[in-house]
Design an enzyme around this catalytic site. Structure first.
Site, short mmCIF file in Angstrom:
data_model
loop_
_atom_site.label_atom_id
_atom_site.label_comp_id
_atom_site.label_asym_id
_atom_site.label_seq_id
_atom_site.Cartn_x
_atom_site.Cartn_y
_atom_site.Cartn_z
CE1 TYR A 53 56.40 85.32 -9.36
CE2 TYR A 53 56.82 84.50 -11.58
CZ TYR A 53 56.06 84.51 -10.42
OH TYR A 53 54.96 83.68 -10.32
CD1 TRP A 89 56.70 79.69 -10.41
CD2 TRP A 89 56.38 77.58 -9.73
NE1 TRP A 89 55.38 79.55 -10.09
CE2 TRP A 89 55.15 78.26 -9.68
CE3 TRP A 89 56.43 76.24 -9.36
CZ2 TRP A 89 53.97 77.64 -9.25
CZ3 TRP A 89 55.25 75.63 -8.95
CH2 TRP A 89 54.04 76.33 -8.89
#
Ligand SMILES: Nc1nc2c(c(=O)[nH]1)N[C@H]1C(S)=C(S)[C@@H](COP(=O)(O)OP(=O)(O)OC[C@H]3O[C@@H](n4cnc5c(=O)[nH]c(N)nc54)[C@H](O)[C@@H]3O)O[C@H]1N2
Ligand SMILES: Nc1nc2c(c(=O)[nH]1)N[C@H]1C(S)=C(S)[C@@H](COP(=O)(O)OP(=O)(O)OC[C@H]3O[C@@H](n4cnc5c(=O)[nH]c(N)nc54)[C@H](O)[C@@H]3O)O[C@H]1N2
Ligand SMILES: [Mo]
Length: 767
Positions: free
Chosen positions: A110, A112
């Site tokens: 996970y 960005w």
């Protein structure tokens, strides 16, 4: 001097380059409200803390997988050649695949990462893992996990809702009253996953203000609403929003001001919710006096607001932060129930909004256009974790967990592989993570910098940054697309994630499957061809690749105004919601059938485990708001100028109310120790009335920098709030992260102040 376009999650800029060095950053001329975070590119890209060569933790290199895992974070690294690194990784993945199966590889990864459709590290890692048989994945986001799970039962998928939020120009024309829970923080609107052409939130809000919209905000931090909006601001006991919303609902109903017709036609379950609201089920009417005792907001404020809301075109907004808390499922659900009782859902300027300015793009007037991205292939492994259950996964192999009404089992993890995210940034209770982190045999990461993640890995493979590669940048909920040409040479021997995976795939014998024989430019051309085709289906003629690449940018013609759930309101039969009833579910039979204590059939006030109204507050009397940082995106570029200039006394700034500071004899600039039973960190003190008494603000993102690296419970020197936060799921339904339900105490740090050392690389030795 040459100026070249670059783009990021926080905006589009021109980089000036002189003899291979970045010397200045200028904002993109089309952006009306550029973000200062871009200034961190000046020193951030070519900073000494970049990882320059592949590196392996000493014991791991000497003794192999599983060696001295308790020394992760403490031991020096040895640099190796790329080919050696590829072989090491390939061998380990093969060992684990063969001996244990692919579910023993956790590659949820996970995070960005960076803007750019092709060099999107999570897409790359997932495609790579699928090309070698699959991996255990993670589901949902740290951003709004609780809502992602509850809202499909109530109204529809979170992403679907966000893609059609009522746009700013509609709010400007029609919204008379905006009632905000958690504000609309412009610091957050700087960001959008995938990129930003134009920052539109400030413009949108100011236009509403000019047109006469009145703003009311409930929030522990006054800065969550820009001063220019002149909002009526109410402080509240953090995590008590649901009580206030319930009381507003109670007084709408009690005064006969709710819209029964709307409830009959568009909703199910008001009759099951009503007895709870009125106190028939538990003997407690959810009125304003009750809510005042929980939230501290005066009862008369709530009663008056209920009347005002019923007489005006009212938009109820709730920030995503509200649901990053214990029982987070209840918050957005209740906001929707309140909006349903007002009956303005689907009308221009009324209804509800989740996360206006949470990122740029919510409220943007745009075309619902899906830009091409990397095909990730098929994952043959079914195992998964709710994203914030990473420590549980590693600590409890074979253990059970409940998620969205079903029971699942955690697989046994041998390899953790991360590219494009930073669990030592995003996860809660880092001391617990550190303990869990000792379990797997191997931890492999691709990183750009020597941050806490790479320091705690076994094999670190240096990844390039956006300015060091070619890419196409465009965001969901945005119309602008940019052609990014490489601006500077990669630092050291850093490689693109794609090339790293190609190297490993070659060693494993999966190169053709992974790469399909394409190089970077081949992929970009393929993406562009798909984008053109999609645009053509909308009747839009996009330029061919060469013209686009030459021109550097392209904008879709403006989209139409959006009104959330307008179609549903006009024709609920044709535009059924994707809920079991096709209607808004105030009461969900499905959720009720799960028989969970932590999430029942309708929204309720459920006391958080840790909050100022609970027993823990005696020992730890301050509520910690670890919100998003104004001067960076999460942990990215914490070493850069924009972030470093915001530090106080050399570490992350923590803001405290003057009364709380006085009580503890603290002064501005003091180095304070922030602590609870889970950990402790040092921060530099700001004293200000922007935070209410009983609350401290310590934003996320300072790199975890322990006094004793590798030691569980060591004091963090740099001000990372996640050594303090709770690592428990929001409920057995959503299992979302609950960072915003954390209590702490603060004292002046006495003794020799340890120097922050995380922005210089760790020890690197020869063998
Ligand atoms: N206490 C607390 N914690 C929180 C939150 C909170 O409110 N409070 N919020 C949560 C939320 S909403 C989120 S979304 C998460 C964010 O958590 P993350 O998304 O994990 O945080 P980032 O710092 O953006 O991590 C991205 C990492 O990827 C690396 N990276 C960037 N580009 C590339 C690339 O091209 N290749 C490779 N290999 N690496 C790259 C960066 O160096 C960085 O380490 O944090 C969560 N954590
Ligand atoms: N500059 C910058 N912007 C960002 C990011 C970043 O790292 N930096 N991250 C992006 C990401 S990944 C996400 S998910 C979004 C997140 O967007 P949000 O979740 O909205 O962001 P936060 O900053 O955590 O919270 C917003 C405000 O909510 C308030 N708040 C906290 N708890 C409560 C509560 O119980 N009740 C009420 N009423 N208010 C409360 C706090 O005062 C806080 O400032 O932001 C995005 N924007
Ligand atoms: Mo997020």
């Amino acid at each position: 001097m040459e100026k070249r376009l670059t783009a990021s999650h926080w905006g589009t800029y021109y980089l000036s380059v002189d003899q291979g060095k970045i010397t200045a950053v200028d904002p993109y001329e089309m952006d009306p409200d550029p973000s200062a975070i871009g200034q961190s590119f000046v020193d951030g890209i070519q900073h000494p803390c970049r990882v320059k060569r592949p590196a392996v933790r000493k014991s791991y290199l000497e003794k192999g997988p599983g060696a001295a895992t308790d020394k992760r974070g403490a031991e020096p690294f040895v640099e190796v050649e790329w080919d050696t690194a590829f072989e090491l990784v390939a061998k380990e993945l093969d060992r684990v695949r063969t001996d244990f199966g692919n579910q023993s590889i956790f590659a949820g990864s996970y995070g960005w990462a960076s803007a750019g459709r092709f060099h999107h590290a999570p897409s790359q890692i997932h495609r790579f893992m699928n090309s070698i048989g699959g991996y255990t994945k993670s589901v949902n986001t740290y951003s709004y996990a609780a809502s992602e799970v509850i809202l499909p039962h109530v109204v529809g998928m979170m992403d679907w809702l966000l893609s059609q939020h009522t746009s700013w120009p509609v709010l400007e024309k029609h919204c008379q009253l905006m009632v905000m829970f958690g504000g609309v923080a412009l610091k957050n609107g700087q960001i959008n996953a995938g990129g930003v052409g134009r920052h539109s939130a400030r413009e949108g809000l100011l236009a509403c203000k000019k047109a006469g919209t009145k703003f009311v905000n409930f929030s522990p931090i006054r800065e969550d609403v820009d001063d220019a909006l002149d909002a009526q601001h109410y402080q509240l006991v953090p995590n008590s929003d649901v009580a206030i919303m319930l009381a507003l609902a109670y007084h709408l109903y009690d005064g006969g001001r709710h819209d029964q017709e709307f409830l009959n036609k568009y909703c199910v379950g008001f009759d099951q919710f009503k007895p709870y609201l009125l106190g028939k089920t538990d003997g407690q009417a959810k009125d304003a006096d009750w809510a005042e005792r929980i939230s501290g907001v005066e009862a008369s404020v709530i009663r008056d607001l209920a009347i005002e809301m019923a007489t005006k075109r009212t938009m109820i907004t709730a920030s995503w932060s509200l649901q990053r808390a214990d029982h987070g499922e209840q918050t957005h659900w209740m906001a929707i129930v309140l909006a349903a009782m007002l009956g303005q859902i689907g009308l221009p300027g009324g209804g509800f909004g989740l996360g206006y300015a949470g990122v740029n793009g919510v409220g943007h007037q745009f075309r619902n256009f899906t830009w091409a991205s990397l095909d990730q292939g098929v994952n043959n492994v079914c195992d998964f974790i709710p994203v914030a259950r990473i420590s549980d996964l590693l600590l409890n192999p074979g253990g059970r967990f409940s998620y969205n009404g079903q029971d699942y089992i955690y697989p046994d993890t041998k390899v953790v592989y991360w590219a494009g995210g930073n669990p030592f940034h995003h996860h809660q209770d880092l001391n617990r993570l550190l303990k869990a982190w000792q379990k797997p045999d191997s931890i492999i990461v691709h990183e750009q910098t020597w941050n806490a993640l790479s320091r705690h890995a076994d094999i670190v493979l240096p990844a390039t940054m956006t300015a060091e590669r070619n890419d196409i940048v465009c965001a969901k909920r945005d119309d602008d697309i940019f052609a990014l040409k490489q601006v500077v040479e990669p630092v050291g021997e850093a490689k693109n994630d794609y090339d790293i995976f190609c190297g490993i795939a070659r060693s494993i014998g999966a190169l053709d499957r992974f790469s399909e024989g394409r190089d970077e430019m081949d992929w970009l051309k393929l993406f562009h061809a798909k984008n053109r085709q999609r645009a053509a289906s909308f009747g839009i003629d996009m330029p061919d690749f060469d013209s686009f690449w030459e021109g550097g940018e392209y904008s879709l013609p403006a989209g139409k105004d959006l009104v959330l759930l307008e179609d549903f309101r006009k024709d609920p039969e044709t535009h059924k919601l994707r809920t079991p009833s096709g209607l808004i579910e105030i009461y969900s039979e499905t959720v009720a059938s799960f028989k969970l204590e932590s999430c029942k059939g309708h929204p309720m006030w459920l006391e958080p485990k840790e909050w100022l109204g609970g027993k823990h507050a005696k020992k730890f009397p301050l509520h910690l708001i670890s919100n998003q940082p104004a001067t960076r995106l999460h942990s990215q570029l914490d070493h850069g100028k924009a972030s470093q200039e915001s530090k106080v006394s050399g570490r992350e700034a923590m803001t405290m109310h003057p009364d709380d500071a006085q009580e503890r004899s603290l002064n501005i600039g003091d180095i304070v120790r922030v602590y609870n039973d889970r950990g402790a960190t040092l921060a530099g003190l700001i004293i200000s009335t922007i935070v209410q008494p009983g609350v401290v603000q310590l934003p996320t993102g300072a790199w975890y920098d322990p006094v004793d690296p590798g030691m569980i419970g060591s004091l963090d020197k740099a001000g990372n709030p996640n050594v303090l936060t709770r690592d428990e799921g929001s409920s057995e339904l959503g299992q979302g992260p609950t960072a915003h339900s954390t209590l702490v105490e603060v004292e002046k740090f006495e003794g020799q102040v340890p120097e922050v050392s995380v922005y210089t690389p760790p020890e690197i030795i020869g063998l």
